[in-house]
Design an enzyme around this catalytic site. Structure first.
Site, PDB file in Angstrom:
ATOM      1  CG  HIS A   1      -3.350   2.499  -1.670  1.00 19.90           C
ATOM      2  ND1 HIS A   1      -2.595   2.861  -0.270  1.00 19.90           N
ATOM      3  CD2 HIS A   1      -3.898   1.943  -2.366  1.00 19.90           C
ATOM      4  CE1 HIS A   1      -4.002   1.887   0.292  1.00 19.90           C
ATOM      5  NE2 HIS A   1      -4.400   0.926  -1.361  1.00 19.90           N
TER       6      HIS A   1
ATOM      7  CB  CYS B   1      -7.475  24.035 -21.314  1.00 21.98           C
ATOM      8  SG  CYS B   1      -6.183  22.120 -20.026  1.00 21.98           S
TER       9      CYS B   1
ATOM     10  CD  GLN C   1      -2.428  -0.890   3.082  1.00 18.74           C
ATOM     11  OE1 GLN C   1      -3.259  -0.615   2.755  1.00 18.74           O
ATOM     12  NE2 GLN C   1      -1.781  -2.052   3.997  1.00 18.74           N
ATOM     13  CG  ASN C   2       4.307   1.564   2.224  1.00 23.04           C
ATOM     14  OD1 ASN C   2       3.229   1.559   3.254  1.00 23.04           O
ATOM     15  ND2 ASN C   2       5.277   1.264   2.883  1.00 23.04           N
ATOM     16  CB  VAL C   3       2.900   5.778  -2.176  1.00 24.53           C
ATOM     17  CG1 VAL C   3       1.375   5.505  -2.696  1.00 24.53           C
ATOM     18  CG2 VAL C   3       2.616   7.020  -1.063  1.00 24.53           C
TER      19      VAL C   3
ATOM     20  N   PRO D   1       3.373  -3.911  15.609  1.00 24.50           N
ATOM     21  CG  PRO D   1       5.240  -2.091  15.943  1.00 24.50           C
ATOM     22  CD  PRO D   1       4.243  -3.272  15.137  1.00 24.50           C
TER      23      PRO D   1
ATOM     24  CB  CYS E   1      -2.412  21.977 -19.496  1.00 18.96           C
ATOM     25  SG  CYS E   1      -2.510  22.396 -21.248  1.00 18.96           S
TER      26      CYS E   1
ATOM     27  CB  CYS F   1      -3.658  22.137 -25.061  1.00 14.95           C
ATOM     28  SG  CYS F   1      -5.509  22.295 -23.559  1.00 14.95           S
TER      29      CYS F   1
HETATM   30  P1  NAD Z   1      -1.367   3.149   8.976  1.00 15.32           P
HETATM   31  O1  NAD Z   1      -0.177   4.233   8.783  1.00 15.32           O
HETATM   32  O2  NAD Z   1      -2.999   2.877   8.839  1.00 15.32           O
HETATM   33  O3  NAD Z   1      -0.829   2.341  10.303  1.00 15.32           O
HETATM   34  C1  NAD Z   1       0.746   1.948   9.687  1.00 15.32           C
HETATM   35  C2  NAD Z   1       0.178   0.703  10.947  1.00 15.32           C
HETATM   36  O4  NAD Z   1       2.267   0.051  11.085  1.00 15.32           O
HETATM   37  C3  NAD Z   1      -0.068   0.679  12.276  1.00 15.32           C
HETATM   38  O5  NAD Z   1      -0.744  -0.509  12.105  1.00 15.32           O
HETATM   39  C4  NAD Z   1       1.254   0.316  13.354  1.00 15.32           C
HETATM   40  O6  NAD Z   1       1.071  -0.405  14.197  1.00 15.32           O
HETATM   41  C5  NAD Z   1       2.198  -0.073  12.335  1.00 15.32           C
HETATM   42  N1  NAD Z   1       3.653  -0.088  12.524  1.00 15.32           N
HETATM   43  C6  NAD Z   1       3.840   1.146  13.126  1.00 15.32           C
HETATM   44  N2  NAD Z   1       6.100   0.819  13.364  1.00 15.32           N
HETATM   45  C7  NAD Z   1       5.994  -0.305  12.682  1.00 15.32           C
HETATM   46  C8  NAD Z   1       6.530  -1.332  12.830  1.00 15.32           C
HETATM   47  N3  NAD Z   1       8.366  -0.560  13.072  1.00 15.32           N
HETATM   48  N4  NAD Z   1       7.055  -2.210  12.082  1.00 15.32           N
HETATM   49  C9  NAD Z   1       5.785  -2.985  11.512  1.00 15.32           C
HETATM   50  N5  NAD Z   1       5.187  -2.090  11.854  1.00 15.32           N
HETATM   51  C10 NAD Z   1       4.728  -1.137  12.447  1.00 15.32           C
HETATM   52  O7  NAD Z   1      -0.845   2.945   7.585  1.00 15.32           O
HETATM   53  P2  NAD Z   1      -1.746   1.133   6.101  1.00 15.32           P
HETATM   54  O8  NAD Z   1      -2.494   0.516   7.206  1.00 15.32           O
HETATM   55  O9  NAD Z   1      -0.434   1.585   5.256  1.00 15.32           O
HETATM   56  O10 NAD Z   1      -2.415   2.328   6.130  1.00 15.32           O
HETATM   57  C11 NAD Z   1      -2.857   4.350   5.918  1.00 15.32           C
HETATM   58  C12 NAD Z   1      -2.508   4.232   4.297  1.00 15.32           C
HETATM   59  O11 NAD Z   1      -1.877   5.714   4.259  1.00 15.32           O
HETATM   60  C13 NAD Z   1      -2.527   3.167   2.911  1.00 15.32           C
HETATM   61  O12 NAD Z   1      -3.357   3.374   2.047  1.00 15.32           O
HETATM   62  C14 NAD Z   1      -1.109   4.448   2.607  1.00 15.32           C
HETATM   63  O13 NAD Z   1      -1.060   3.804   0.366  1.00 15.32           O
HETATM   64  C15 NAD Z   1      -0.401   4.949   2.934  1.00 15.32           C
HETATM   65  N6  NAD Z   1       0.909   5.753   3.464  1.00 15.32           N
HETATM   66  C16 NAD Z   1       1.775   4.932   2.932  1.00 15.32           C
HETATM   67  C17 NAD Z   1       3.210   6.079   3.386  1.00 15.32           C
HETATM   68  C18 NAD Z   1       4.424   5.378   2.787  1.00 15.32           C
HETATM   69  O14 NAD Z   1       4.347   4.736   1.468  1.00 15.32           O
HETATM   70  N7  NAD Z   1       5.533   4.727   3.283  1.00 15.32           N
HETATM   71  C19 NAD Z   1       2.789   6.309   4.341  1.00 15.32           C
HETATM   72  C20 NAD Z   1       1.616   7.069   4.930  1.00 15.32           C
HETATM   73  C21 NAD Z   1       0.851   6.063   4.346  1.00 15.32           C
END
Ligand code: NAD
Length: 240
Positions: free
Chosen positions: A118, A150, A100-102, A214, A147, A133
């Site tokens: 995501h 537009c 889910q990370n970006v 955690p 742009c 355009c």
């Molecule tokens: P979230 O912020 O909702 O939850 C983060 C989770 O990670 C929590 O449950 C927390 O307890 C746990 N956590 C914290 N530190 C940790 C560690 N060291 N090891 C393991 N787990 C740990 O994030 P989510 O569930 O990914 O959803 C939120 C949305 O935010 C997603 O759609 C995501 O795309 C986006 N997002 C992405 C980034 C990124 O790309 N790094 C950062 C922030 C949010």
């Protein structure tokens, strides 16, 4: 518990891994809730990560993403990213990584085939369907860039709340969740759907599910084991 999960990893023909913001926390990328610090503490994610918010306050949302991009550009993959990438390289075809990370840190660690559900914060796209355009060559700088003909705005190429996920990546992720023997769910609050639903799909399809976080999460109900551990500390010994 470590030995049990190691045994499950050894037995599994196919492993799906679902990661969230906690995966990158130890690289120094704040999780979504933590990211609202300082200047941004007055806004919640819904104020900043929706199309409606961008249309209403394009400069504010653009600046928030610029701030996150700057922060992410300065960090490196942690030992958790590296150990997943190394496992995938040692076991070709056995692991599907769904994130889910970006932030692009899995890709930077060597997993270029990570399914980025995501999107990617480093990239932009047009807000509205591009007209003739709207050309990348003539984009006018600004906050946001646009742009010059537009006025169509550039926006971050991430999936905002309420938007559809990239269809091909989601389909591949669902296929992996249905057909894996083991799913590792790492560092996600399990609150953002449809990504969180992949853990339920894996469980219903008969896979073992291991949650590494955690803190407790709503996905713990489908977990065969919950490991209250941090990703960067635990994954290297698990996947060695
Ligand atoms: P979230 O912020 O909702 O939850 C983060 C989770 O990670 C929590 O449950 C927390 O307890 C746990 N956590 C914290 N530190 C940790 C560690 N060291 N090891 C393991 N787990 C740990 O994030 P989510 O569930 O990914 O959803 C939120 C949305 O935010 C997603 O759609 C995501 O795309 C986006 N997002 C992405 C980034 C990124 O790309 N790094 C950062 C922030 C949010």
């Amino acid at each position: 518990m470590l030995e049990t999960v190691r045994g499950w990893i050894g037995e599994a023909r196919h492993i799906a891994v679902l990661t969230g913001a906690g995966m990158s926390a130890e690289s120094g990328v704040p999780t979504f809730r933590d990211a609202q610090t300082g200047l941004w503490s007055q806004f919640n994610p819904q104020d900043l990560a929706t199309e409606a918010a961008f249309r209403a306050h394009p400069q504010r949302v653009w600046d928030w993403y610029a701030h996150r991009r700057e922060m992410i550009a300065a960090v490196q993959p942690n030992a958790g990213h590296v150990s997943l990438a190394s496992f995938a390289q040692r076991h070709p075809g056995r692991l599907t990584l769904i994130t889910q990370n970006v932030d692009g840190l899995h890709q930077l660690a060597g997993q270029s085939d990570a399914l980025a559900l995501h999107g990617n914060i480093a990239e932009d796209q047009w807000l509205d369907s591009p007209r003739s355009c709207c050309s990348k060559e003539t984009i006018e700088a600004g906050r946001p860039p646009h742009c010059p003909v537009c006025g169509n705005l550039r926006r971050p190429a991430v999936v905002w709340f309420g938007e559809s996920l990239p269809a091909a990546a989601l389909e591949t992720a669902e296929h992996a969740a249905c057909h894996c023997d083991l799913m590792l769910v790492i560092g996600t609050s399990g609150e953002v759907y449809p990504a969180a639903g992949l853990a339920f799909t894996a469980h219903q399809s008969g896979a073992r599910v291991v949650v590494i976080n955690p803190e407790p999460t709503p996905l713990d109900v489908v977990a065969d084991l919950c490991l209250r551990a941090s990703a960067a500390v635990f994954l290297p010994s698990l996947l060695a």
